[in-house]
Design a protein around this motif. Structure first.
Motif, PDB file in Angstrom:
ATOM      1  N   ILE A   5       0.851  -1.190   0.000  1.00  0.00           N
ATOM      2  CA  ILE A   5       0.000   0.000   0.000  1.00  0.00           C
ATOM      3  C   ILE A   5       0.885   1.237   0.000  1.00  0.00           C
ATOM      4  CG2 ILE A   5      -1.780   1.294   1.257  1.00  0.00           C
ATOM      5  CD1 ILE A   5      -2.733  -1.444   0.136  1.00  0.00           C
ATOM      6  N   TYR A   6       0.617   2.132  -0.931  1.00  0.00           N
ATOM      7  CA  TYR A   6       1.359   3.387  -1.035  1.00  0.00           C
ATOM      8  C   TYR A   6       0.360   4.537  -1.108  1.00  0.00           C
ATOM      9  CZ  TYR A   6       4.412   6.998  -2.963  1.00  0.00           C
ATOM     10  OH  TYR A   6       5.108   8.168  -3.162  1.00  0.00           O
ATOM     11  N   ASP A   7       0.499   5.496  -0.210  1.00  0.00           N
ATOM     12  CA  ASP A   7      -0.346   6.686  -0.230  1.00  0.00           C
ATOM     13  C   ASP A   7       0.352   7.752  -1.062  1.00  0.00           C
ATOM     14  OD1 ASP A   7      -2.434   5.665   1.330  1.00  0.00           O
ATOM     15  OD2 ASP A   7      -1.316   6.064   3.163  1.00  0.00           O
ATOM     16  N   CYS A   8      -0.225   8.065  -2.200  1.00  0.00           N
ATOM     17  CA  CYS A   8       0.396   8.965  -3.171  1.00  0.00           C
ATOM     18  C   CYS A   8      -0.233  10.357  -3.085  1.00  0.00           C
ATOM     19  CB  CYS A   8       0.210   8.397  -4.574  1.00  0.00           C
ATOM     20  SG  CYS A   8       1.044   9.339  -5.858  1.00  0.00           S
ATOM     21  N   PRO A   9       0.578  11.365  -2.811  1.00  0.00           N
ATOM     22  CA  PRO A   9       0.033  12.727  -2.776  1.00  0.00           C
ATOM     23  C   PRO A   9      -0.341  13.206  -4.176  1.00  0.00           C
ATOM     24  CG  PRO A   9       2.412  12.784  -2.533  1.00  0.00           C
ATOM     25  CD  PRO A   9       2.018  11.339  -2.526  1.00  0.00           C
ATOM     26  N   LEU A  10      -1.365  14.028  -4.240  1.00  0.00           N
ATOM     27  CA  LEU A  10      -1.756  14.644  -5.503  1.00  0.00           C
ATOM     28  C   LEU A  10      -1.170  16.054  -5.534  1.00  0.00           C
ATOM     29  CD1 LEU A  10      -5.509  13.598  -5.611  1.00  0.00           C
ATOM     30  CD2 LEU A  10      -3.526  12.372  -6.465  1.00  0.00           C
ATOM     31  N   ARG A  11      -0.648  16.436  -6.682  1.00  0.00           N
ATOM     32  CA  ARG A  11      -0.040  17.754  -6.826  1.00  0.00           C
ATOM     33  C   ARG A  11      -0.921  18.622  -7.716  1.00  0.00           C
ATOM     34  NH1 ARG A  11       2.525  13.250  -7.291  1.00  0.00           N
ATOM     35  NH2 ARG A  11       4.304  12.821  -6.000  1.00  0.00           N
ATOM     36  N   TRP A  12      -0.935  19.897  -7.438  1.00  0.00           N
ATOM     37  CA  TRP A  12      -1.731  20.826  -8.231  1.00  0.00           C
ATOM     38  C   TRP A  12      -1.365  20.701  -9.715  1.00  0.00           C
ATOM     39  CZ3 TRP A  12      -6.028  23.342  -7.598  1.00  0.00           C
ATOM     40  CH2 TRP A  12      -6.361  24.371  -8.478  1.00  0.00           C
ATOM     41  N   SER A  13      -0.083  20.515  -9.994  1.00  0.00           N
ATOM     42  CA  SER A  13       0.387  20.433 -11.380  1.00  0.00           C
ATOM     43  C   SER A  13      -0.017  19.127 -12.076  1.00  0.00           C
ATOM     44  CB  SER A  13       1.908  20.585 -11.425  1.00  0.00           C
ATOM     45  OG  SER A  13       2.525  19.539 -10.696  1.00  0.00           O
ATOM     46  N   ASP A  14      -0.595  18.186 -11.348  1.00  0.00           N
ATOM     47  CA  ASP A  14      -1.034  16.925 -11.941  1.00  0.00           C
ATOM     48  C   ASP A  14      -2.306  17.087 -12.782  1.00  0.00           C
ATOM     49  OD1 ASP A  14       1.042  15.778 -10.551  1.00  0.00           O
ATOM     50  OD2 ASP A  14      -0.224  14.807  -9.047  1.00  0.00           O
ATOM     51  N   GLU A  77      -2.618   0.356  -4.451  1.00  0.00           N
ATOM     52  CA  GLU A  77      -2.439  -1.021  -3.988  1.00  0.00           C
ATOM     53  C   GLU A  77      -1.625  -1.741  -5.064  1.00  0.00           C
ATOM     54  OE1 GLU A  77      -5.746  -4.376  -3.531  1.00  0.00           O
ATOM     55  OE2 GLU A  77      -6.106  -2.614  -2.270  1.00  0.00           O
ATOM     56  N   THR A  78      -0.563  -2.431  -4.661  1.00  0.00           N
ATOM     57  CA  THR A  78       0.342  -3.086  -5.602  1.00  0.00           C
ATOM     58  C   THR A  78       0.524  -4.545  -5.207  1.00  0.00           C
ATOM     59  OG1 THR A  78       1.539  -0.995  -5.822  1.00  0.00           O
ATOM     60  CG2 THR A  78       2.658  -2.949  -6.633  1.00  0.00           C
ATOM     61  N   TRP A  79       0.549  -5.434  -6.216  1.00  0.00           N
ATOM     62  CA  TRP A  79       0.817  -6.842  -5.976  1.00  0.00           C
ATOM     63  C   TRP A  79       1.472  -7.437  -7.216  1.00  0.00           C
ATOM     64  CZ3 TRP A  79      -3.799  -4.669  -7.039  1.00  0.00           C
ATOM     65  CH2 TRP A  79      -4.584  -5.202  -8.058  1.00  0.00           C
ATOM     66  N   VAL A  80       1.943  -8.644  -7.108  1.00  0.00           N
ATOM     67  CA  VAL A  80       2.646  -9.324  -8.196  1.00  0.00           C
ATOM     68  C   VAL A  80       1.724 -10.393  -8.775  1.00  0.00           C
ATOM     69  CG1 VAL A  80       4.664 -10.736  -8.785  1.00  0.00           C
ATOM     70  CG2 VAL A  80       4.870  -8.902  -7.086  1.00  0.00           C
ATOM     71  N   THR A  81       1.599 -10.415 -10.110  1.00  0.00           N
ATOM     72  CA  THR A  81       0.740 -11.413 -10.744  1.00  0.00           C
ATOM     73  C   THR A  81       1.521 -12.451 -11.532  1.00  0.00           C
ATOM     74  OG1 THR A  81       0.395  -9.904 -12.604  1.00  0.00           O
ATOM     75  CG2 THR A  81      -1.288  -9.936 -10.883  1.00  0.00           C
ATOM     76  N   LYS A  93      -3.942  -0.997  -8.306  1.00  0.00           N
ATOM     77  CA  LYS A  93      -5.262  -0.395  -8.251  1.00  0.00           C
ATOM     78  C   LYS A  93      -5.077   0.956  -7.579  1.00  0.00           C
ATOM     79  CE  LYS A  93      -8.627  -3.060  -6.796  1.00  0.00           C
ATOM     80  NZ  LYS A  93      -9.583  -3.738  -5.891  1.00  0.00           N
ATOM     81  N   ILE A  94      -5.455   2.033  -8.263  1.00  0.00           N
ATOM     82  CA  ILE A  94      -5.416   3.382  -7.680  1.00  0.00           C
ATOM     83  C   ILE A  94      -6.831   3.675  -7.230  1.00  0.00           C
ATOM     84  CG2 ILE A  94      -4.967   5.824  -8.087  1.00  0.00           C
ATOM     85  CD1 ILE A  94      -2.896   5.019 -10.171  1.00  0.00           C
ATOM     86  N   LYS A  95      -6.981   3.953  -5.926  1.00  0.00           N
ATOM     87  CA  LYS A  95      -8.330   3.978  -5.366  1.00  0.00           C
ATOM     88  C   LYS A  95      -8.429   4.836  -4.114  1.00  0.00           C
ATOM     89  CE  LYS A  95      -7.534   0.145  -2.238  1.00  0.00           C
ATOM     90  NZ  LYS A  95      -8.046  -1.109  -1.724  1.00  0.00           N
ATOM     91  N   ASP A  96      -9.658   5.039  -3.704  1.00  0.00           N
ATOM     92  CA  ASP A  96     -10.006   5.553  -2.385  1.00  0.00           C
ATOM     93  C   ASP A  96     -10.841   4.479  -1.709  1.00  0.00           C
ATOM     94  OD1 ASP A  96      -8.912   8.189  -2.484  1.00  0.00           O
ATOM     95  OD2 ASP A  96     -10.632   8.875  -3.657  1.00  0.00           O
ATOM     96  N   THR A  97     -10.619   4.288  -0.422  1.00  0.00           N
ATOM     97  CA  THR A  97     -11.447   3.378   0.357  1.00  0.00           C
ATOM     98  C   THR A  97     -12.253   4.228   1.330  1.00  0.00           C
ATOM     99  OG1 THR A  97      -9.788   1.641   0.181  1.00  0.00           O
ATOM    100  CG2 THR A  97     -11.475   1.370   1.879  1.00  0.00           C
ATOM    101  N   PRO A 142      -4.907 -10.422 -12.070  1.00  0.00           N
ATOM    102  CA  PRO A 142      -4.353  -9.150 -12.545  1.00  0.00           C
ATOM    103  C   PRO A 142      -5.369  -8.022 -12.439  1.00  0.00           C
ATOM    104  CG  PRO A 142      -4.955 -10.522 -14.403  1.00  0.00           C
ATOM    105  CD  PRO A 142      -5.202 -11.340 -13.153  1.00  0.00           C
ATOM    106  N   ALA A 143      -4.850  -6.809 -12.290  1.00  0.00           N
ATOM    107  CA  ALA A 143      -5.725  -5.637 -12.275  1.00  0.00           C
ATOM    108  C   ALA A 143      -6.108  -5.256 -13.697  1.00  0.00           C
ATOM    109  CB  ALA A 143      -5.022  -4.472 -11.589  1.00  0.00           C
ATOM    110  N   ALA A 144      -5.184  -5.452 -14.626  1.00  0.00           N
ATOM    111  CA  ALA A 144      -5.431  -5.204 -16.043  1.00  0.00           C
ATOM    112  C   ALA A 144      -4.705  -6.310 -16.810  1.00  0.00           C
ATOM    113  CB  ALA A 144      -4.905  -3.829 -16.464  1.00  0.00           C
TER     114      ALA A 144
END
Length: 148
Positions: A5-14, A77-81, A93-97, A142-144
């Protein structure tokens, strides 16, 4: 099966001209999560060889819904397939819970990563220690879909 699990900050420039996170920026989000997983977490587990070099052979991304800028991070969320002899597939999976346990999924994705020997300028095999680390995060779902 564990997930990284990685919490990724969002940037204004994104944001793009349409007011949501630009599709190309999602690749950077995936890279941040993958670096935290394969470099930081792997090194802490004694499998630090990935930090010596790896290359991306393929990305596949499915955009599910727009993500708009806000002050709170988005969860990746990251895993190995798949673990091969000299490559691996990472799914995301990039998400909000939400408080009620439901999820809002913005992106599902997969990346084929090839460990690389920078000094020799060629791909290398996945070491037994790396394989052991990756196996902790193995899930066949797999996620995709990434075609071989």
């Amino acid at each position: 099966m564990a997930r990284h699990i990685y919490d990724c900050p969002l940037r204004w420039s994104d944001m793009d001209a349409f007011g949501h996170v630009n599709n190309v920026v999602f690749l950077r989000y995936l890279e941040e999560a993958r670096i935290d997983f394969m470099f930081t977490q792997a090194a802490e587990a004694g499998a630090g060889e990935f930090a010596g070099g790896s290359v991306v052979a393929r990305h596949e991304i499915e955009y599910k819904r727009p993500l708009v800028h806000r002050p709170t991070p988005v969860t990746i969320e990251t895993w190995v397939t798949k673990i091969g002899g000299a490559s691996l597939t990472v799914s995301y999976k990039i998400k909000d819970t939400h408080d009620d346990g439901t999820e809002t999924v913005y992106v599902t994705a997969s990346t084929v990563v090839v460990p690389y020997n920078l000094a020799e300028g060629r791909p290398r095999r996945i070491s037994p220690i790396e394989r052991q680390f990756l196996s902790r995060f193995m899930d066949d779902a797999p996620a995709a879909v990434v075609a071989a």
